[in-house]
Enzyme design. Structure first.
Site, short mmCIF file in Angstrom:
data_model
loop_
_atom_site.label_atom_id
_atom_site.label_comp_id
_atom_site.label_asym_id
_atom_site.label_seq_id
_atom_site.Cartn_x
_atom_site.Cartn_y
_atom_site.Cartn_z
N HIS A 41 -6.53 0.29 7.11
CA HIS A 41 -5.28 1.01 7.37
C HIS A 41 -5.47 2.08 8.43
O HIS A 41 -4.72 2.14 9.42
CB HIS A 41 -4.79 1.64 6.06
CG HIS A 41 -3.57 2.49 6.21
ND1 HIS A 41 -2.31 2.06 5.92
CD2 HIS A 41 -3.42 3.78 6.64
CE1 HIS A 41 -1.42 3.01 6.16
NE2 HIS A 41 -2.08 4.08 6.60
N GLU A 42 -6.45 2.93 8.23
CA GLU A 42 -6.64 4.03 9.18
C GLU A 42 -7.02 3.52 10.57
O GLU A 42 -6.66 4.13 11.58
CB GLU A 42 -7.69 5.01 8.66
CG GLU A 42 -7.28 5.76 7.39
CD GLU A 42 -5.95 6.49 7.53
OE1 GLU A 42 -5.64 6.96 8.64
OE2 GLU A 42 -5.23 6.60 6.52
N HIS A 86 -4.02 2.91 12.69
CA HIS A 86 -3.59 4.11 13.42
C HIS A 86 -4.44 4.29 14.67
O HIS A 86 -3.93 4.65 15.74
CB HIS A 86 -3.75 5.35 12.53
CG HIS A 86 -2.73 5.50 11.46
ND1 HIS A 86 -1.38 5.52 11.70
CD2 HIS A 86 -2.86 5.67 10.12
CE1 HIS A 86 -0.72 5.70 10.56
NE2 HIS A 86 -1.60 5.79 9.59
N HIS A 109 -3.35 2.13 17.45
CA HIS A 109 -2.10 2.64 18.01
C HIS A 109 -2.39 3.72 19.05
O HIS A 109 -1.73 3.78 20.10
CB HIS A 109 -1.24 3.19 16.87
CG HIS A 109 0.21 3.30 17.18
ND1 HIS A 109 1.12 3.82 16.29
CD2 HIS A 109 0.94 2.98 18.28
CE1 HIS A 109 2.33 3.81 16.82
NE2 HIS A 109 2.25 3.30 18.03
#
Length: 669
Positions: free
Chosen positions: A458-459, A462, A465
């Site tokens: 998940h991290e 980021h 992104h």
């Protein structure tokens, strides 16, 4: 020594030389940087020549580089390695930053100068910059009368001071809530490695022996799934649940006061509540739309949770208690689906997960490669740094991973940027991931739970992104998107954690080299809906609580925060005795010290896009370069250079459908 922050870092990618930067350096550089930027903007505001896009909006983006690099470095080191010396200056740093923000956005001459620009012919990212900058100024109070601006400055200063106090107490309370046990018998169910880690944690905390179970930020603690003694589970659960409600680390009253002041500020800015104010800058069309979605999800989620509770109670012949839920739920999963989640930890060794899982997925999708750079300075010895290259070998940026919990680190998991990918400034991105995995004993491997495994992926979503930013202007780059969109790319990246062709590469037993047993992934998929009732209800409880606090109206005061919290959950149709919220007011860092005030709904809002995107990947080759390039170019690289929902439609070819989310969460029908 000269202050390293006063000049651009000579290190690769302008990585700050963290070991050389002291607390006084941050204060000095921030003070000088604020003064320098105000001087630059005063010249901009009083320029007598015709206002153009370049001499106003672009000049504003270029201004304040000393302050910008100082605050980006500071905002990374403080939550990751908040030493006593850094915590001592935090109130002053936050006050300086807040006052400086007000000095810019409440400057009538500067705002008037921006309004002089004829932006009618601008297109693309230039037009977006004008739109977003003017909106930010209006949201910050640029159009208020002088007396109202002074009142706003006072409110902002008070909220900032309370946030700093909340943050300090939260960290202290997180450390203080750790539960010490004298005997290993109390921790029956933990494997040898986990016991060794707990013993090392006890010694590190100053105990002469025994075992220390440290806390992570949410209510639910991962260790509860494994511990066999209900009395042990209860001690840990109650220590977690009661954080911030009393004693020297009490935070619940601070959170309540912040919510009250935010309501007063919203009224000053012309909004009914802080939630209305916050939603004005998000992709959700209105506060009413958000409330409608949450209200529609709560009954089905709670019904599923109660069904799960009945099954758990029937399995043992006794009513289910919150501290027993995770343990009993794992037992049912083993019986029903032949899945022992806790027993899978030896197959999820952190280094293997990073290199052959997280990084391998990024290489497969986007062609990027990673080279570790142990030569680069870091803020703490646990931090690791990798240089990231594009498929053609050109530099993409730097990625740093800081995975282990420690007393100086805030709880939870997060991503930050130290440098944005903004071509206007000639920058390449430097992004960080922080987690709070219990540190292994010296020489032992770090083994992950399934939840921790998902969080690593998940991290890194980021991080991608941020790394893929192709923006010109820093304020529109990378993850600088609306709060209810920012979680979407990271949630999509979770899908690769159990993608078969990838899992078979990284899920290898750390001792024997044995591959993950055949059929485990299929069993995990079959069991995926089990526990969704609890998980969705737990999340919705936090989202409802956040909106309740930030739906106060001006002048409304909360005398009993604990009663307010309970009433808000009950009025929403939730059952906090059965399923406590993921975060309570006393340790809800997201909304009282993290920028998510009235925005915690974002996770479920973004998950609509996420679930629909997972379907797209499955339809378009899965872990393939062709699919990855489309997702990178149309969505990840775009940042906020255009409306994020426009980027979604360009990627997906249509608006998102909610049905995949309802099916994933067991809420369909």
């Amino acid at each position: 020594m000269p202050n390293p922050l006063l000049e651009r870092s000579p290190l690769p990618y302008e990585l700050p030389d963290f070991p050389l930067i002291g607390p006084a350096d941050y204060l000095q550089a921030a003070t000088l940087g604020a003064r320098e930027q105000l001087t630059e903007l005063a010249l901009l505001a009083t320029d007598a020549s015709p206002a153009t896009f370049e001499t106003t909006f672009v000049a504003l983006e270029r201004s304040g580089q000393l302050l910008r690099r100082t605050l980006m470095a500071y905002s990374n080191v403080l939550p990751s390695h908040g030493t006593a010396e850094l915590l001592d200056i935090d109130a002053r740093m936050q006050a300086l930053s807040n006052a400086h923000h007000d000095a810019i956005h409440l400057d009538g001459d500067l705002y008037a100068r921006l309004l002089q620009v004829d932006a009618s012919a601008l297109r693309g990212e230039d037009a977006r910059l004008v739109e977003q900058t003017l909106r930010d100024f209006r949201q910050a109070g640029a159009e208020l009368q002088p007396a109202a601006k002074e009142a706003l400055r006072s409110l902002n200063a008070s909220i900032t001071e309370l946030s700093s106090t909340y943050s300090r107490r939260l960290l202290a309370g997180l450390n203080d809530a750790a539960v010490h046990f004298d005997s290993a018998a109390d921790l029956a169910g933990l494997d040898a490695a986990a016991l060794e880690n707990a013993a090392a944690a006890a010694l590190a905390a100053g105990y002469e022996g025994g075992y220390l179970i440290t806390m992570i930020l949410p209510t639910a603690q991962p260790v509860l799934e494994q511990l066999e003694l209900s009395a042990t589970r209860r001690r840990i659960f109650e220590a977690s649940l009661n954080r911030g409600t009393a004693g020297e680390h009490k935070t619940i009253d601070i959170g309540a006061r912040m919510a009250e002041l935010r309501a007063d500020r919203a009224a000053l800015l012309g909004y009914a509540t802080h939630a209305d104010y916050a939603l004005a800058a998000q992709t959700a069309p209105s506060l009413a739309a958000v409330r409608e979605r949450l209200a529609a999800l709560v009954p089905a989620a709670l019904a599923n949770a109660r069904t799960e509770a009945d099954i758990l109670s029937a399995a043992t012949g006794s009513p289910i208690r919150p501290w027993d839920w995770a343990f009993r739920s794992a037992a049912v999963a083993r019986d029903r689906y032949a899945v022992d989640r806790a027993a899978l930890r030896p197959w999820f060794e952190l280094d293997k997960v990073i290199t052959d899982g997280v990084f391998a997925a990024a290489t497969g999708l986007y062609g990027i490669t990673f080279t570790e750079r142990p030569d680069l300075p870091v803020m703490h010895p646990d931090v690791r740094t990798w240089e990231v290259a594009n498929v053609d070998g050109s530099a993409l940026g730097l990625f740093t991973g800081d995975y282990f919990a420690r007393p100086t680190k805030a709880g939870g998991a997060w991503m930050n940027s130290i440098r944005d990918g903004a071509s206007l400034l000639g920058e390449l991105p430097v992004v960080t991931n922080n987690l709070n995995i219990p540190a292994p004993a010296p020489g032992a491997p770090a083994l992950l739970s399934l939840d921790e495994l998902t969080t690593v992926f998940h991290e890194f979503g980021h991080a991608l992104h941020g790394l893929f930013s192709a923006a010109t202007y820093p304020s529109l780059a990378g993850t600088n998107v609306p709060r209810d969109f920012v979680e979407y790319p990271s949630q999509v990246n979770e899908m690769w954690a159990t993608w078969p062709e990838l899992a078979h590469r990284y899920a290898v037993h750390h001792e024997t080299g044995e591959a993950l047993p055949e059929g485990i992934l299929e069993k995990l998929d079959a069991a995926s809906l089990w526990g969704e009732g609890f998980a969705t209800t737990e999340y919705l409880g936090a989202a409802v609580l956040d909106l309740a606090w930030h739906s106060l109206t001006t002048g409304q005061r909360v005398e009993d925060p604990l009663s307010f919290e309970r009433d808000a959950l009950l009025e929403a149709g939730l059952d906090p005795e059965l399923v406590p919220p993921r975060y309570r007011t006393g340790y809800f860092k997201h909304v009282f010290d993290g920028g998510y005030a009235a925005g915690y709904y974002s996770y479920i809002w973004s998950e609509v896009l996420d679930a629909d995107t997972v379907e797209w990947f499955k339809e378009n080759g899965g872990l393939s370069r062709s699919a990855g390039e489309v997702f990178r170019n149309e969505l990840l690289a775009r940042g906020n250079t255009r409306d994020p929902l426009e980027s979604y439609r360009a990627f997906r070819g249509r608006d998102a459908r909610i049905e995949p989310l309802l099916e994933r969460r067991g809420l369909k029908g």
